[in-house]
Structures are given as structure tokens and as C-alpha cells.
Design an enzyme around this catalytic site. Structure first.
Site, mmCIF file in Angstrom:
data_model
loop_
_atom_site.group_PDB
_atom_site.id
_atom_site.type_symbol
_atom_site.label_atom_id
_atom_site.label_comp_id
_atom_site.label_asym_id
_atom_site.label_seq_id
_atom_site.Cartn_x
_atom_site.Cartn_y
_atom_site.Cartn_z
ATOM 1 C CG HIS A 261 -0.530 0.315 2.497
ATOM 2 N ND1 HIS A 261 -0.362 1.604 2.958
ATOM 3 C CD2 HIS A 261 -0.203 -0.486 3.537
ATOM 4 C CE1 HIS A 261 0.042 1.591 4.219
ATOM 5 N NE2 HIS A 261 0.156 0.334 4.594
ATOM 6 C CD GLU A 306 -3.267 -0.805 4.803
ATOM 7 O OE1 GLU A 306 -3.119 -1.822 5.504
ATOM 8 O OE2 GLU A 306 -3.015 0.346 5.238
ATOM 9 C CD GLU A 307 -2.206 3.074 7.072
ATOM 10 O OE1 GLU A 307 -3.016 2.653 7.922
ATOM 11 O OE2 GLU A 307 -0.988 2.839 7.112
ATOM 12 C CG ASP A 335 1.350 -3.023 5.400
ATOM 13 O OD1 ASP A 335 2.074 -2.065 5.710
ATOM 14 O OD2 ASP A 335 0.124 -3.038 5.591
ATOM 15 C CG HIS A 435 -0.860 4.292 12.152
ATOM 16 N ND1 HIS A 435 -2.151 3.812 12.241
ATOM 17 C CD2 HIS A 435 -0.332 3.721 11.051
ATOM 18 C CE1 HIS A 435 -2.376 2.981 11.236
ATOM 19 N NE2 HIS A 435 -1.268 2.908 10.495
#
Length: 486
Positions: A261, A306-307, A335, A435
Site C-alpha cells: 500500500h 489501505e489506511e 506491508d 502511525h
């Protein structure tokens, strides 16, 4: 025939081949792909070069490469441009994705504020919020993931508090809504804040949901009271793009799809998550080339959104008709490959760990063995990791397509036993910068990334050469049979 005779015969054959080639307009066929050679060609310096460009893009675009932003569009342009320069025919199909904005997010307990963050795609409470009693759900092995977790609790109209872990946030939200809760709070499984968490697009139709730190969660659970929660949120629709490029050589009846991604979360540049996967897959594509000597076509995919719920990969799989889905032999997903407290993890295709979601579709066990074998050859004793639905293998697994890949770990904790095998810190997250704004090139473990990136090349080379054999996947009528049974 003695050795000298063999040398002379070889030289004569080579001379004849060169003469024929010189007299023919037909180009020489490329040499067959060598998985070990391709693994060696995916070098760490080139991979870091791609990461440097992705970090530059994020720096120049508000610190991130999230869906719907100029940073994401620049990331698409970079990857597509490098592939086109290498001779690939590149497509960037568009799809719709919902964007999420927060006007206000507050939690007030006994008149005092508690830091809170709306889970992405949380429904709005409206600007005035809601006031309700707080009901903690006792933590167990599946915190808030099953209806039975609520047995004996009256949560009708309440704000329920559950602990992070095991199942996706959307499942926790769905169970709470079904039991009559008015809203959901998810406490992190460590002291820090719960950042970058998403419900996926389905979550916008249920109850408001937000995250708090582990420390605040324990304090609230110890003395439940009435709380006021304001999540003034808005969901809009935007267009995004995937990037697709396929070799011109190889059978299109047994396509090997390789994906990573391309988007980050809004909170940071996303260099480990998932610049590392993008860089390794991109460099593998560049080293393989657009017309390699492969038995099976290789399709490289860089997924958008994707997130926010695997939107790009889900849209892609849904867009395929039955024949096109059946032509995909397998899917390899990459990923997060350079976590600073790295794990050496391979997707558990055979469910030998008996953790979580169960085995992958038939053929996934062979993919797991391929990667385990390669890592063993590099002196690494890898562990399994569950198909927990948190990355882009999800829609492929749901479609019955064998899947696999390697992974260096996200926000889960490395066990002391794993630290003993691999080094690093036990009882600490694989990626403490997950994140966050600190997910930068400076915080990548380059040694782990070098091993994982070479594994990408090895896996691609292996299945580009053949999808049959002891570590292969179903082909022909068997493929149609097992997928229909699924």
C-alpha cells in the site's frame, strides 16, 4: 568426453548461437529468472533511495502521503514514473473513497478533560455530543470482540469501554452497537494514546467511536462514572488511485500479483508503514524488468487508501470478473518491512500457530514455506503471523486466492523469546513509531529491511518461475474447484 572436449564443444555451440543470432531478426530470449539472483539484486541502497524520495514527498506536502492529499498524488507520480522509465505499461485506475474530517473531539469526565481521538470514520455525535454512563467491558482474550463479552452487563444507551486487541475496531464497534450501546471508547493496550486507528468505511453507519490511552482507560475502568463525549465528524467522498504494472512476458493464466500500500496515515510520512513495502516491491519490479524470462506474468500493485479500510485493494478485487480472478495464481503482500524493533514474520498460511483467523486459502501454506525457507537460508528463524485482516491480503484471501508475504511487525509487542532470537527489546512494540510523525527514514532498521527486501525478490522470482511443485498453489481445474468450494 573429457573436460577439455566439453569446453571446446561449449565454445562451438556458443559460436553457432551467436552466428544464428547475428543472422536473425529475432531478439534473443531473456534468460530465465533466477530467484536467488533477483533477491540479491534488490539492494538496500536502492531501496533506501526510494524511501528518501517518499520522505521528501511527505516533507513537501504537510508531512504525510495520506489518501486524498497532494502527497499521495506525488507518491503515485513517483512510483508510476519509475515504472514507466523501466518500460512498464502503467495503469492508475481510479476509485471512490470516503475522506474523514474531525471538527471537535472531546471527552469530559467529572468536569475534567480526558484526551480522546475519534476513530477514523466514526459517526458524529453532533456538535453537542452525548452524555451517558460509562460501562467498562471486562478484558479477556477477545476484548469487546464477541457478544458474550457483554454477558451480565446493561449497556443500553451507555458509553462502553473496551480494550484494544485481537479483532478490528469495526468488530468492537459492531458488537457494542448490537448490544445497544450509544458509543464506544477503545483504550490502548499500552499507556500511550491510540493514534491512527480506523473503523473502515462500514463504521460510519454505526455508533460513535473513539480511542483513549491505556493509562486513561485503566483509570476510567477503575471508577466508572458519567461521561460527555463530543465527536463532531464529517465524511466526504474523494477519488484515489491504485498503480498497476505487469510484465509483458509470462503466462496470463497464472498471474503472480505482488502488492504494497502506497498511502500513509495523516499523522505522519509513513516510511515504515508502508514506504518500506513500496520501496522493496518497486525495486523488485525494476530489477526484474518489464519483459523478463518468466513462466508466469507478474503484476505489481501499489494500493491506495489501505489506511482507511483496504479500499484500493478491495475495489480492485471486486472489479475483476470470475475469469480474471481465477487467472490470479497467488498474491504476495508486503506491508512494514523495516520496523525499528524488528520481527522476522511470515504470514501463517497453514495456521500452524493456531492463532486468530485460521489458515489462508489452499496454496498459502506453500507460500509460507517458501519464505520460511529463504529466511532460514539467511540465518533467520522466522515466526508466523496471523492473517488478521489488517492489510491488503484481506480481499484476496476473501476471494480464495492463496496469499503470503513477510512482515517486520507493527504495534504488537515483541515477546522476550523473540528478542532472544532476533535481538531488540522484548515486551516492547515492534514499531513504537507506528502511525506517528516519527515514522521516518531515521527510524528504519536497515538490516531488517535488507533481509525483508531480498525476500520480496526471492518470492517474486520463485513464483514467476513456477507456481507448481511442493510449495506451489492450485492450478487449472483444481484451482477452480477449491475456490468454488471456498
Amino acid at each position: 568426453m573429457n573436460r577439455g572436449a566439453r569446453v571446446r564443444a561449449g565454445g562451438a555451440v556458443a559460436a553457432i548461437v551467436l552466428l544464428v543470432a547475428a543472422c536473425s531478426d529475432e531478439p534473443l530470449a531473456p534468460p530465465p529468472v533466477d530467484p536467488a539472483a533477483l533477491a540479491g539484486a534488490v539492494g538496500i541502497d536502492a531501496v533506501v533511495g526510494h524511501l528518501t524520495e517518499l520522505e521528501r514527498i511527505a516533507t513537501e506536502h504537510d508531512g504525510n502521503r495520506a489518501v486524498g492529499t497532494a502527497g499521495y498524488d506525488a507518491s503515485v507520480d513517483y512510483v508510476a514514473g519509475r515504472l514507466r522509465d523501466a518500460g512498464f505499461d502503467v495503469q492508475t485506475p481510479e476509485f471512490d473513497v470516503r475522506s474523514f474530517d474531525v471538527e471537535t473531539e472531546t471527552l469530559t469526565v467529572a468536569g475534567a478533560p480526558v484526551p480522546v481521538r475519534a476513530l477514523e470514520f466514526s459517526p458524529s455525535t453532533g456538535p453537542d455530543g452525548l452524555t451517558a454512563r460509562l460501562v467498562p467491558v471486562p478484558a479477556d482474550d477477545t476484548p469487546g470482540c464477541e457478544a458474550s463479552d457483554y454477558d451480565g452487563l446493561d449497556v443500553s444507551g451507555a458509553v462502553v469501554l473496551v480494550t484494544r486487541g485481537v479483532c478490528p475496531f469495526f468488530v468492537k464497534q459492531q458488537v457494542a452497537a448490537e448490544r445497544g450501546a450509544a458509543a464506544l471508547l477503545v483504550a490502548n493496550n499500552e499507556d500511550g494514546a491510540l493514534a491512527g486507528a480506523t473503523l473502515g468505511e462500514e463504521g460510519n453507519d454505526l455508533v460513535p467511536a473513539a480511542g483513549i490511552s491505556g493509562a486513561d482507560g485503566r483509570a476510567l475502568a477503575a471508577a466508572p462514572t458519567t461521561v460527555t463525549l463530543v465527536l463532531d465528524t464529517r465524511v466526504d467522498s474523494v477519488r484515489s488511485r491504485n498503480v498497476l504494472a505487469q510484465t509483458t512476458t509470462g503466462s496470463t493464466d497464472d498471474v503472480v500479483v505482488v502488492g504494497a500500500h502506497l498511502d500513509s496515515v495523516p499523522e505522519g510520512p509513513g516510511i515504515n508503514d508502508n514506504g518500506t513495502g513500496v520501496a522493496a516491491v518497486l525495486e523488485t519490479a525494476l530489477q526484474l524488468g518489464s519483459d523478463p524470462g518468466v513462466t508466469n506474468a507478474v503484476r505489481f500493485a501499489f494500493w491506495g487508501a489501505e489506511e482507511v479500510g483496504l479500499v484500493g485493494s478491495t475495489d480492485y478485487v471486486a472489479s475483476l470478473d470470475d475469469a480474471a480472478r481465477e487467472d490470479i495464481a497467488l498474491y504476495l503482500n508486503f506491508d512494514m518491512l523495516g520496523s525499528p524493533n524488528p520481527g522476522y514474520l511470515v504470514y501463517d498460511g497453514d495456521d500452524s500457530d493456531a492463532v486468530g483467523a485460521g489458515p489462508g486459502p489452499e496454496g498459502s501454506a506453500g507460500i509460507e514455506r517458501t519464505f520460511l525457507g529463504y529466511l532460514t537460508s539467511r540465518g533467520v528463524a522466522a515466526d508466523g503471523t496471523d492473517f488478521d485482516g489488517r492489510s491488503d491480503y484481506g480481499p484476496f484471501v476473501d476471494a480464495g486466492i492463496p496469499s503470503g508475504g513477510v512482515f517486520s511487525g507493527a504495534d504488537d509487542r515483541k515477546t522476550p523469546e523473540q528478542a532472544g532470537k532476533w535481538g531488540g527489546t522484548g515486551d516492547a512494540p515492534f514499531d513504537p513509531n507506528y502511525h506517528s510523525p516519527q515514522d521516518t527514514l531515521a527510524n528504519i532498521d536497515r538490516a531488517a529491511l535488507a533481509v525483508a527486501a531480498s525476500a520480496v525478490g526471492y518470492g517474486v522470482g520463485t513464483y514467476a518461475r513456477t507456481v507448481t511443485g511442493p510449495d506451489g498453489v492450485p492450478v487449472g481445474p483444481q484451482r477452480a474447484e477449491v475456490r468454488s468450494d471456498g
